[in-house]
Design a protein around this motif. Structure first.
Motif, PDB file in Angstrom:
ATOM      1  N   GLU A 174       0.631  -1.076  -0.007  1.00  0.00           N
ATOM      2  CA  GLU A 174      -0.019   0.061  -0.063  1.00  0.00           C
ATOM      3  C   GLU A 174       0.932   1.421   0.129  1.00  0.00           C
ATOM      4  O   GLU A 174       0.346   2.228  -0.215  1.00  0.00           O
ATOM      5  CB  GLU A 174      -0.877  -0.179   1.115  1.00  0.00           C
ATOM      6  CG  GLU A 174      -0.109  -0.149   2.637  1.00  0.00           C
ATOM      7  CD  GLU A 174      -1.006  -0.327   3.753  1.00  0.00           C
ATOM      8  OE1 GLU A 174      -0.707  -0.134   4.807  1.00  0.00           O
ATOM      9  OE2 GLU A 174      -2.294  -0.339   3.543  1.00  0.00           O
ATOM     10  N   ASN A 175       2.070   1.149   0.353  1.00  0.00           N
ATOM     11  CA  ASN A 175       2.849   2.153   0.358  1.00  0.00           C
ATOM     12  C   ASN A 175       3.603   2.387  -0.948  1.00  0.00           C
ATOM     13  O   ASN A 175       4.718   3.318  -1.154  1.00  0.00           O
ATOM     14  CB  ASN A 175       4.081   2.074   1.458  1.00  0.00           C
ATOM     15  CG  ASN A 175       3.272   2.338   2.941  1.00  0.00           C
ATOM     16  OD1 ASN A 175       2.347   2.977   3.051  1.00  0.00           O
ATOM     17  ND2 ASN A 175       3.909   1.308   3.656  1.00  0.00           N
ATOM     18  N   GLY A 176       3.612   1.377  -1.994  1.00  0.00           N
ATOM     19  CA  GLY A 176       4.434   1.739  -3.226  1.00  0.00           C
ATOM     20  C   GLY A 176       5.839   1.224  -3.224  1.00  0.00           C
ATOM     21  O   GLY A 176       6.360   1.245  -4.027  1.00  0.00           O
ATOM     22  N   VAL A 177       5.819   0.071  -2.230  1.00  0.00           N
ATOM     23  CA  VAL A 177       7.466  -0.470  -2.096  1.00  0.00           C
ATOM     24  C   VAL A 177       7.198  -1.826  -2.722  1.00  0.00           C
ATOM     25  O   VAL A 177       6.297  -2.606  -2.534  1.00  0.00           O
ATOM     26  CB  VAL A 177       7.626  -0.688  -0.703  1.00  0.00           C
ATOM     27  CG1 VAL A 177       9.046  -1.302  -0.616  1.00  0.00           C
ATOM     28  CG2 VAL A 177       7.599   0.722   0.167  1.00  0.00           C
ATOM     29  N   GLU A 178       8.099  -1.883  -3.781  1.00  0.00           N
ATOM     30  CA  GLU A 178       8.149  -3.289  -4.449  1.00  0.00           C
ATOM     31  C   GLU A 178       8.753  -4.375  -3.813  1.00  0.00           C
ATOM     32  O   GLU A 178       9.790  -4.336  -2.894  1.00  0.00           O
ATOM     33  CB  GLU A 178       8.891  -3.043  -5.821  1.00  0.00           C
ATOM     34  CG  GLU A 178       8.459  -2.141  -6.746  1.00  0.00           C
ATOM     35  CD  GLU A 178       9.103  -1.966  -8.123  1.00  0.00           C
ATOM     36  OE1 GLU A 178      10.205  -2.569  -8.086  1.00  0.00           O
ATOM     37  OE2 GLU A 178       8.727  -1.371  -8.770  1.00  0.00           O
ATOM     38  N   LEU A 179       8.061  -5.460  -3.736  1.00  0.00           N
ATOM     39  CA  LEU A 179       8.346  -6.611  -3.038  1.00  0.00           C
ATOM     40  C   LEU A 179       9.758  -7.250  -3.277  1.00  0.00           C
ATOM     41  O   LEU A 179      10.477  -7.467  -2.208  1.00  0.00           O
ATOM     42  CB  LEU A 179       7.364  -7.996  -3.467  1.00  0.00           C
ATOM     43  CG  LEU A 179       7.626  -9.404  -2.767  1.00  0.00           C
ATOM     44  CD1 LEU A 179       7.494  -9.041  -1.491  1.00  0.00           C
ATOM     45  CD2 LEU A 179       6.686 -10.529  -3.396  1.00  0.00           C
ATOM     46  N   GLY A 180      10.268  -7.135  -4.636  1.00  0.00           N
ATOM     47  CA  GLY A 180      11.564  -7.455  -4.930  1.00  0.00           C
ATOM     48  C   GLY A 180      12.714  -6.938  -4.180  1.00  0.00           C
ATOM     49  O   GLY A 180      13.862  -7.387  -3.916  1.00  0.00           O
ATOM     50  N   THR A 181      12.517  -5.653  -3.569  1.00  0.00           N
ATOM     51  CA  THR A 181      13.472  -5.062  -2.735  1.00  0.00           C
ATOM     52  C   THR A 181      13.449  -5.240  -1.287  1.00  0.00           C
ATOM     53  O   THR A 181      14.345  -4.679  -0.796  1.00  0.00           O
ATOM     54  CB  THR A 181      13.212  -3.574  -3.091  1.00  0.00           C
ATOM     55  OG1 THR A 181      11.920  -3.116  -2.493  1.00  0.00           O
ATOM     56  CG2 THR A 181      13.229  -2.937  -4.954  1.00  0.00           C
ATOM     57  N   THR A 182      12.506  -6.085  -0.867  1.00  0.00           N
ATOM     58  CA  THR A 182      12.627  -6.071   0.614  1.00  0.00           C
ATOM     59  C   THR A 182      13.244  -7.408   1.224  1.00  0.00           C
ATOM     60  O   THR A 182      13.404  -8.310   0.445  1.00  0.00           O
ATOM     61  CB  THR A 182      10.881  -6.193   0.951  1.00  0.00           C
ATOM     62  OG1 THR A 182      10.427  -7.562   0.553  1.00  0.00           O
ATOM     63  CG2 THR A 182      10.167  -4.977   0.515  1.00  0.00           C
ATOM     64  N   LYS A 183      13.336  -7.199   2.476  1.00  0.00           N
ATOM     65  CA  LYS A 183      14.259  -8.481   3.095  1.00  0.00           C
ATOM     66  C   LYS A 183      13.257  -9.398   3.169  1.00  0.00           C
ATOM     67  O   LYS A 183      13.479 -10.772   3.244  1.00  0.00           O
ATOM     68  CB  LYS A 183      14.756  -8.059   4.544  1.00  0.00           C
ATOM     69  CG  LYS A 183      15.856  -7.118   4.581  1.00  0.00           C
ATOM     70  CD  LYS A 183      17.018  -8.101   4.137  1.00  0.00           C
ATOM     71  CE  LYS A 183      18.425  -7.162   4.185  1.00  0.00           C
ATOM     72  NZ  LYS A 183      19.443  -8.084   3.993  1.00  0.00           N
ATOM     73  N   LEU A 184      11.731  -9.093   3.414  1.00  0.00           N
ATOM     74  CA  LEU A 184      10.741 -10.237   3.543  1.00  0.00           C
ATOM     75  C   LEU A 184      10.915 -11.306   2.181  1.00  0.00           C
ATOM     76  O   LEU A 184      10.570 -12.381   2.454  1.00  0.00           O
ATOM     77  CB  LEU A 184       9.135  -9.398   3.399  1.00  0.00           C
ATOM     78  CG  LEU A 184       8.222 -10.385   3.572  1.00  0.00           C
ATOM     79  CD1 LEU A 184       8.110 -11.309   4.977  1.00  0.00           C
ATOM     80  CD2 LEU A 184       6.796  -9.498   3.460  1.00  0.00           C
ATOM     81  N   TYR A 185      11.006 -10.581   1.014  1.00  0.00           N
ATOM     82  CA  TYR A 185      11.170 -11.486  -0.166  1.00  0.00           C
ATOM     83  C   TYR A 185      12.419 -12.277   0.094  1.00  0.00           C
ATOM     84  O   TYR A 185      12.129 -13.423  -0.363  1.00  0.00           O
ATOM     85  CB  TYR A 185      11.273 -10.563  -1.400  1.00  0.00           C
ATOM     86  CG  TYR A 185      11.351 -10.973  -2.630  1.00  0.00           C
ATOM     87  CD1 TYR A 185      12.392 -11.120  -3.351  1.00  0.00           C
ATOM     88  CD2 TYR A 185      10.115 -12.002  -3.039  1.00  0.00           C
ATOM     89  CE1 TYR A 185      12.634 -11.800  -4.588  1.00  0.00           C
ATOM     90  CE2 TYR A 185      10.183 -12.714  -4.349  1.00  0.00           C
ATOM     91  CZ  TYR A 185      11.457 -12.663  -5.049  1.00  0.00           C
ATOM     92  OH  TYR A 185      11.580 -13.158  -6.407  1.00  0.00           O
ATOM     93  N   GLN A 186      13.575 -11.663   0.379  1.00  0.00           N
ATOM     94  CA  GLN A 186      14.625 -12.690   0.566  1.00  0.00           C
ATOM     95  C   GLN A 186      14.782 -13.791   1.708  1.00  0.00           C
ATOM     96  O   GLN A 186      15.140 -14.916   1.130  1.00  0.00           O
ATOM     97  CB  GLN A 186      15.973 -11.721   0.630  1.00  0.00           C
ATOM     98  CG  GLN A 186      16.161 -10.671  -0.365  1.00  0.00           C
ATOM     99  CD  GLN A 186      17.253  -9.498  -0.198  1.00  0.00           C
ATOM    100  OE1 GLN A 186      17.956  -9.809   0.764  1.00  0.00           O
ATOM    101  NE2 GLN A 186      17.493  -8.779  -1.152  1.00  0.00           N
ATOM    102  N   ASN A 187      13.999 -13.237   2.742  1.00  0.00           N
ATOM    103  CA  ASN A 187      13.997 -14.196   3.623  1.00  0.00           C
ATOM    104  C   ASN A 187      13.190 -15.306   3.360  1.00  0.00           C
ATOM    105  O   ASN A 187      13.351 -16.535   3.655  1.00  0.00           O
ATOM    106  CB  ASN A 187      13.578 -13.613   4.945  1.00  0.00           C
ATOM    107  CG  ASN A 187      14.527 -12.628   5.447  1.00  0.00           C
ATOM    108  OD1 ASN A 187      15.750 -12.816   5.259  1.00  0.00           O
ATOM    109  ND2 ASN A 187      14.163 -11.675   6.348  1.00  0.00           N
ATOM    110  N   THR A 188      11.921 -15.066   2.654  1.00  0.00           N
ATOM    111  CA  THR A 188      11.018 -15.880   2.134  1.00  0.00           C
ATOM    112  C   THR A 188      11.682 -17.180   1.331  1.00  0.00           C
ATOM    113  O   THR A 188      11.386 -17.938   1.498  1.00  0.00           O
ATOM    114  CB  THR A 188       9.801 -15.461   1.588  1.00  0.00           C
ATOM    115  OG1 THR A 188       9.126 -14.582   2.167  1.00  0.00           O
ATOM    116  CG2 THR A 188       8.825 -16.407   1.125  1.00  0.00           C
ATOM    117  N   ILE A 189      12.311 -16.505   0.340  1.00  0.00           N
ATOM    118  CA  ILE A 189      13.061 -17.675  -0.700  1.00  0.00           C
ATOM    119  C   ILE A 189      14.035 -18.357  -0.056  1.00  0.00           C
ATOM    120  O   ILE A 189      14.286 -19.569  -0.468  1.00  0.00           O
ATOM    121  CB  ILE A 189      13.239 -16.947  -2.228  1.00  0.00           C
ATOM    122  CG1 ILE A 189      14.404 -15.770  -1.574  1.00  0.00           C
ATOM    123  CG2 ILE A 189      12.297 -16.359  -2.772  1.00  0.00           C
ATOM    124  CD1 ILE A 189      14.827 -15.164  -3.009  1.00  0.00           C
TER     125      ILE A 189
END
Length: 466
Positions: free
Chosen positions: A410-425
């Protein structure tokens, strides 16, 4: 001619190498044995190594000479006319272009007369403007001699327009594929090298398949109520199920934003240890993107050398530019996984960076397979480079369209730039490829807050296993 040259040359090579091996065994090994006080076991090992070396040399020399002789046969004399026609046909995507190639190469340069017939409809699609192919009696004779049920393949015809078995007595030949008959009348047919016919038939059948596919897509798309049928046709290009490959587990996910999509992927086993992985994304949406997607898939699957990634990129580039669709291009990733050498060799044409998730002493870490090629289909492509990376047991290769990495919260932050994405994969790398994909798909929808996605969602995951 090629077969004769091949047989004579290879027999001569075998004879020379055999003489060399006998000379070495009789003259050199005894001397070596006299001057060195080695055991008999060592002598046997040395002899075996020498024999193996000669075998490898013979095999490599055979392969080189065979390729050299074949190239010489196809690119010399009258056979060159057919070879040039085949090379143009390889990148032909419409009947109009096909007829133009016939005129330029077979009629003007080779002085051949051509007739192209849809035997299912009993309709002449093309015939050369001369007395032979415009003669109604000739057409009636061909219709009677070679009906719709005529078997597929290459056939030779004589002066009375019947089948002849002796090529030297033929006045032409014809190809039959999927009830399409392609007649080539030529007085010097006997001068064509036999090796060219199989290449010609292969490219002719591929051309027929290409034009049928594009025609089907265009006809379906012309009716707005048939969009779902178009989507089903497009999905038929994608693997219906993943092939079973030794030491490699693969899973994929495909969800178009609308009925049709520009995303695509495929898996092509090449040898027991080598597998080609491809995932790409065509610019835009709708019919044009779907047509380009089908064209790319067809081009890649029809390539003779699927291990030649630069040639594959250039073939796709030429095919897209040949469609002359404004502002259409593709980004794509092509990678060859070799579970024997434990490597992946790839060309990344501006695709959102595919990743290797690999185990390390302190957990999993991520290695991007960065772009090494420009967009395909819209700008001039410089020299195409192939990059190779090491693989290890348990490594996970993630390929995804930008619909995954560019989804926003909702804040316009792309998923691929987040630690959440890296931690998940990294956390999901322990799991099977299917479970890995499920985790990423769930993350995408959760991160998006349940809102409607704004792009196609396509992923393919390959895991190196024992």
């Amino acid at each position: 001619m090629f077969k004769t040259k091949r047989r004579i040359t290879l027999l001569a090579v075998d004879f020379v190498l055999l003489v060399a091996l006998i000379f070495f065994s009789v003259s050199i090994i005894p001397v070596f044995k006299e001057e060195r006080s080695y055991s008999s076991v060592f002598t046997w090992i040395t002899s075996a190594a020498i024999f193996l070396s000669f075998t490898v040399i013979m095999h490599n020399l055979h392969s080189f000479l065979e390729e050299y002789l074949l190239h010489g046969s196809l690119y010399s004399g009258e056979t060159l006319f057919l070879t040039d026609f085949i090379n143009r046909l390889r990148y032909c995507y419409s009947y109009e272009e096909f007829y133009r190639i016939i005129q330029e190469h077979l009629e003007k340069k080779a002085d051949c007369s051509i007739m192209f017939v849809d035997r299912a409809k009993n309709y002449v699609l093309y015939n050369s403007p001369n007395r032979l192919t415009c003669d109604k009696e000739v057409m009636d004779t061909l219709n009677m001699n070679f009906p719709e049920s005529w078997k597929e393949g290459i056939h030779y015809i004589g002066d009375t327009f019947g089948i002849v078995s002796d090529v030297k007595k033929s006045r032409g030949f014809f190809l039959v594929y999927n009830k399409m008959h392609f007649y080539v009348f030529c007085r010097y047919t006997r001068l064509f090298d036999d090796s060219v016919y199989s290449n010609l038939y292969e490219e002719f059948s591929r051309f027929c398949n290409r034009t049928k596919t594009i025609s089907n897509l265009s006809e379906i798309a012309s009716l707005s109520q048939e969009w779902q049928q178009l989507a089903d046709t497009q999905r038929s290009f994608l693997p219906q199920q993943m092939p079973q490959i030794d030491h490699l587990e693969i899973a994929a996910y495909f969800r178009p934003l609308v009925n049709v999509s520009g995303d695509y992927y495929t898996v092509l086993p090449m040898t027991k240890s080598k597998t080609l992985l491809m995932l790409g994304d065509v610019s835009g949406k709708g019919l044009a993107a779907a047509l380009v997607m089908g064209l790319v898939m067809n081009t890649v699957k029809s390539m003779e050398r699927q291990d030649d990634l630069p040639s594959m990129i250039r073939a796709v580039d030429k095919a897209i530019k040949g469609m002359k669709l404004q502002d259409k291009y593709t980004v794509l990733f092509l990678g060859i996984v070799d579970t024997n050498t434990m490597t992946i060799s790839y060309v990344n044409a501006s695709m959102s960076d595919p990743l290797i998730i690999t185990r390390s002493p302190d957990g999993y870490r991520i290695k991007p397979l960065t772009s090494n090629c420009s967009l395909v289909g819209i700008i001039d492509i410089p020299e195409v480079e192939v990059t190779t990376q090491r693989l290890f047991r348990g490594d996970v290769i993630l390929m995804a369209s930008d619909g995954v990495s560019e989804v926003m919260d909702e804040n316009g932050v792309e998923l691929g730039t987040t630690k959440l994405y890296q931690n998940t994969i990294c956390t999901s790398a322990e799991k099977s490829p299917k479970d890995f994909i499920d985790d990423v798909v769930n993350l995408v929808h959760t991160y998006n807050g349940g809102r409607k996605l704004r792009d196609d969602l396509t992923m393919m995951v390959a895991k190196v296993v024992n």
